[in-house]
Design an enzyme around this catalytic site. Sequence first.
Site, PDB file in Angstrom:
ATOM      1  N   GLU A 132      13.329   0.192  28.305  1.00 30.10           N
ATOM      2  CA  GLU A 132      14.252  -0.022  29.410  1.00 30.10           C
ATOM      3  C   GLU A 132      13.744  -0.959  30.499  1.00 30.10           C
ATOM      4  OE1 GLU A 132      17.435   1.176  29.791  1.00 30.10           O
ATOM      5  OE2 GLU A 132      17.278   1.907  27.723  1.00 30.10           O
TER       6      GLU A 132
ATOM      7  N   SER B 184      37.874  64.175  24.169  1.00 33.95           N
ATOM      8  CA  SER B 184      36.793  65.118  23.867  1.00 33.95           C
ATOM      9  C   SER B 184      35.409  64.622  24.269  1.00 33.95           C
ATOM     10  CB  SER B 184      36.801  65.447  22.375  1.00 33.95           C
ATOM     11  OG  SER B 184      37.974  66.154  22.037  1.00 33.95           O
TER      12      SER B 184
END
Length: 756
Positions: free
Chosen positions: A168, A446
């Site tokens: 770059e 239950s």
Amino acid sequence: MFIVGLAAIVAYFIYVDAQVQQRFEGNKWQVPAQIFARPLVLHEKQEITPKELIDELTLLGYRKVTNATHTGEYHVHANQLRVKRRAFDYPGGYEPERDIRIQWQGDRISSIMFMANAQTGGRNQKTLMTKLEPWLVSRMVNGLDEDRMLVDSDDIPYLLQKALVIVEDRDFYEHYGIAPTSIIRAFFANIIAGKTVQGGSTLTQQLAKNFFLTRERSYIRKAKEAVMALVIDFRYSKEEILNAYINEVFLGQNGSVAVHGFGLASHFYFDKPLPELSVPEIATLVGLVKGPSYYSPTKYAERTLERRNLVLRLLFEANELERNEYERYVATSLNISKSKSLASGKHPAFMDKVRNELNMVVSKASERLSGVKVYTTLDINAQRRAEAALVEKVESISNSRNQPNLDAAMVVSDVKSGEIRAIVGGKDTTFKGFNRALHAQRPIGSLVKPAVYLAALENPEKYNLATMLDDVPVKMRSTGGKTWEPLNADKEFRGKVALIEALTKSYNVPSVKLGMAVGLGQVAYTINRLGIEKDIEEVPALTLGAIDLSPLQVNQMYQTLANNGVLSHLHTLTAVSSSDNELIYIRDVENEERVDESATYLINYALHKVTLEGTAKAIRQRFPTINMAGKTGTTNDYRDSWFAGFDRNLVTSIWMGADDNQPINLSGASGAMQVFIAFQDKQAPKNLARRFPSTLGIAHFDASTGALSAPGCGDILSVPAILSALESSSQPCNGESAPAKKKTKKKSLWQRLFGD
């Protein structure tokens, strides 16, 4: 005019300098909060299979090799596993890299060894406990359009820095922020093309553009960019600039959120931390800088491969690679990870609870999204198994029963600590809306019965597991003057039943009679003590579950039971630290002994019997060698199907029903319990084991009357009981002494209680 112009230029440079300093020396980036799962703790004699550990290592991105020599690798040989564990920060302190050898004997860890290195003084060092790093579950990117994972200079590979400069900006270490020759070359190229087709930007200019400017292509913007680059280069070292660039550069898109920086890109594309990238992987990421969309490895693999090989060639030409290395690297495939490890919002039901707790301990929203590290109790393997089990069973039951509106929710927690391991909010496990696990309040049926029976067993002078209860028709006045006539599920009455049978078989009428005898106030008080923090209406139907709870609340209730009466408040958050690992919050809440340990043990004994011969006996049929405990629950007209159960380590609560409260025609056993069985199928359930309280012993009772009996009589019920509360003498067999016992091999107390 010259002086005025010079003053304006100087003023502009001063203005830019102030901007640059503020950005570089303040908080450069708004980083999302990171959400971590629980770390897997390993200790000597722990019951954990090699497969379970390998599952965790695979999740963490460790690579299986023939000989583990680099961090992030492991290998298996015979009954041992060798792993090169990564270093990591945790609220308990910094954990360095470790070379760990773990050996097994059967399904238990027999030894853990830190292998010889500088940290161990050059010799192998035995340890009783170690841990793996916590998995990064998600990143809270709410309101942000970009995401990044900051990396320190020590974690940036040398070759990444070299490759960026070579590809770059070759003159990076020579120029002062701008490269005039590159600018001139780009200027003439643009003149010839008649438009902006080439840039002469240095790495410093690219950083300035990303930090301060838009992506607009104009000469004015380029001039601003150049000024900022000059100031940045003047103010900061090349290393600081390069490191900032490595953390800033755009490298891809994760849905609507931009992936910035090589640290995050490393996880996004390769599911591993930046220091562990191979040379070809580094070259792939460097190649993306030119155009992450154009060179997207998931969409355009051929372009990406070509670009990667160009980066490798440039490294070779710069003498950073040997020829044989270069030739080997260009021949490798891309090896892009298929994992979606960066998907934010994963497991939204669990994250709901995390956010709720985070809001309570970190008050300011800005602090919650400023790069903090959030450490949770999530067991990602348990979470995935829970999701899969729930989805599979809801789908199969929906299809077989023609119930398209069927849905479910599930919570899994640790028995001892109350740490929540998994939450599933519905059959659509990715849905971020209504979370049934936390917010669906439904009658529990239950599931309330253990609280009713516990309230009785805490009075051992009057009640024990062999106490006979009436199972005869009963009528009661309910609210509004109506008559209430509770029935058993099979519409039968048995006259008298032992307390343990009534609970094991989930008979309704004995539960109602027992609850009324104990007192509805005492039943409600017991439910509260088990961890349910709400006002409870004291009506007779409470004894059959006329109380609305969420799966989370049910889990809390059964966690207290499973933990021998000790309440550990359910939670998902253990600690929060800042981005630089300063502790913000750590959980420090003591457990509370809420109910009598001996009475709780008796309830757990009965709940184990439920899975052997009661309403949940399908569990023993599916897992014949594993002891577990649990309770089914079904509400009126089969509108709600419930199950809550536990093995040695985990408590699981499951609700199944329809959001519109229409009947689903499923009992607790045919609906919710099937999810529990499927969940246990996907993991390795651990045998239930509880300490036998010193106040208990095995007592013998006449099976037809419940009276204390001599051992060895023909029809007796032998169960654990609180011995000090029993009568001092027992009745003989038919008025005679009990027959002599045959000599048999002596069994342990655990074998006598729960079988071989």
